[in-house]
Design an enzyme around this catalytic site. Sequence first.
Site, short mmCIF file in Angstrom:
data_model
loop_
_atom_site.label_atom_id
_atom_site.label_comp_id
_atom_site.label_asym_id
_atom_site.label_seq_id
_atom_site.Cartn_x
_atom_site.Cartn_y
_atom_site.Cartn_z
N ASP A 238 0.83 -1.21 0.00
CA ASP A 238 0.00 0.00 0.00
C ASP A 238 0.87 1.25 0.00
OD1 ASP A 238 -2.09 -1.84 0.27
OD2 ASP A 238 -1.90 -1.79 2.44
N GLU A 239 0.60 2.14 -0.93
CA GLU A 239 1.28 3.41 -1.13
C GLU A 239 2.71 3.26 -1.64
OE1 GLU A 239 -0.43 6.31 -1.30
OE2 GLU A 239 -1.93 4.75 -1.12
#
Length: 166
Positions: free
Chosen positions: A2-3
Amino acid sequence: MDEVIADAVGKFIKLYNRDYNVPLNLKIDAGNEIYHHVPQDVNQKWFEYINEPGFFRDLEVIPDSPRVIKALQEKYDVYIVSAAMEFRNSLVDKYDWMAEHFPFIDWQHIMFCGNKIVSTDIMIDDRTKNFVNFVGRPLLFTSPHNLLITEYERVNTWEEVAGLLL
């Protein structure tokens, strides 16, 4: 994940705008978490969204990450490590997402865990908490919540990662 290779913030913004019809501007108060950018009475919505089944399944891919990671595999033993245990419903979503967008990464090189206590030469992450006991080279991947952090080597894009590591 994530990210770093998957755009969870973009998904939150899309869902928030759908439900509240109020545009978010993540350039305001850089360095805060996404829930700091929404009104106090709905700032827990992020946690509701992220715990819904399917939240992680259709995240957008961070630009250039598949191409650069595939190139990195020619030089390094690449593992994808995700603290997926934090969000119970994310396990199948993340596994299927990886199979779709990074089919060249063998399932044996995908690690879903609680804490990222891995011993590697290099870790690319958006969360500095994962660097605390890490003895290798940490690369902080830029995300709105970490814009004010200066004590780590930073990468803003996968092109920058390629420039440093390939």
